[in-house]
Design a protein around this motif. Sequence first.
Motif, mmCIF file in Angstrom:
data_model
loop_
_atom_site.group_PDB
_atom_site.id
_atom_site.type_symbol
_atom_site.label_atom_id
_atom_site.label_comp_id
_atom_site.label_asym_id
_atom_site.label_seq_id
_atom_site.Cartn_x
_atom_site.Cartn_y
_atom_site.Cartn_z
ATOM 1 N N SER A 55 -3.212 -3.646 3.082
ATOM 2 C CA SER A 55 -3.745 -3.516 1.724
ATOM 3 C C SER A 55 -2.703 -3.908 0.687
ATOM 4 N N THR A 60 -3.836 2.255 -4.369
ATOM 5 C CA THR A 60 -4.095 2.846 -3.053
ATOM 6 C C THR A 60 -2.803 3.084 -2.297
ATOM 7 N N ASP A 90 -5.851 -2.588 5.521
ATOM 8 C CA ASP A 90 -7.118 -2.893 4.857
ATOM 9 C C ASP A 90 -8.207 -3.048 5.906
ATOM 10 N N THR A 108 -7.857 2.042 5.076
ATOM 11 C CA THR A 108 -8.543 2.301 3.806
ATOM 12 C C THR A 108 -9.897 2.973 4.022
#
Length: 263
Positions: A55, A60, A90, A108
Motif C-alpha cells: 500500500s 493507512t 494492498d 488492507t
Amino acid sequence: MNKIIKASLLFTSLGLAACSSSPTGRNQLILFSDQDMSSLGAKSFEQMKTDTPISKDAKTNAYVQCVANTITAYVPKQPNFSQWEVVVFDSDQVNAFALPGGKIGVYTGLLKVAVNQDQLATVIGHEVAHVLADHSNERLSQSQLANAGLQITDIALGASEYSQYRGLTMAALGVGVQYGVLLPYGRTQESEADVVGLELMSKAGFDPKQSIDLWKNMAKASGGSSPPELLSTHPSHSTRIQELANKIQTLPASSAKRPNCQI
C-alpha cells in the motif's frame, strides 16, 4: 553410522531441545535457534514484499504503524533484532501476520473488519504474541519430525533448498494460505496467542473489551461463501469470545496513556 546410533543421537538432541516453555508455562518442542528463525522470517518477508503489492496510502500506513509501534513498545527486547518492520499489503485479504525477526504484515482488507485502533491492536497483539511464544519455531520443529525427508533443517539454516520448499516454510511461519499450503497453528497455540496478545494490547493502553467486538465482526464477515483468511485455522467464534471475556476480567488496569491512532 548405524540406525540405532542415529536414533539415539536424534532422541538425545530432541530431549535437550524440548526443554523450553511458552509464555504461559506450556512445554514446547524447539529445535531451531532464534538466529535461524529470524533469518528465515526476514527472508520470507522479503519474498512477500516482492510477491504482494504494498500500500502506498500514507494515511493507512501511518495508522497501522501507529498501532503496531504502540504494541511493540511494550514487547521485551529481543535477542536477534532491535526494530520491528511493519508493512501494509494492498490486498482484500482479511488477514495479518508477524514473523520471527520482527516482521509484521497487515492486509488492507483487515481494516474493513477491524474498524478501530483497539480492534486492529487485538489482531496485531495476537500476531506478535505468536512470535514471542516461538510458535513458528514450534510448528517448524514439529514439521521437522513429521517430514524429516524434506530437510527442513537445511531450509532454516538458509540452504539452497529454501526455494524448493518455500510453500511449506511459509506455511510453518503462518503465511501459508497465500501459497496454497496450510500448516495451521494448533488450538492451544491460538488460545495462547489470544491470551498473550490481549495482555500486550491492554498493557499498551488499548481497550481489551474491543477484542470481543472484533471477533463478532469476524463472525459476521465469515457469513459469506468463505471465511476471512485470519479465521481459517482458529477456534470457533463463540469459544474465542467466551475465553476472551473470561480473560478480560483478570487483566490489571493499564497505566499507559490511551493511544490515539487514527486513519
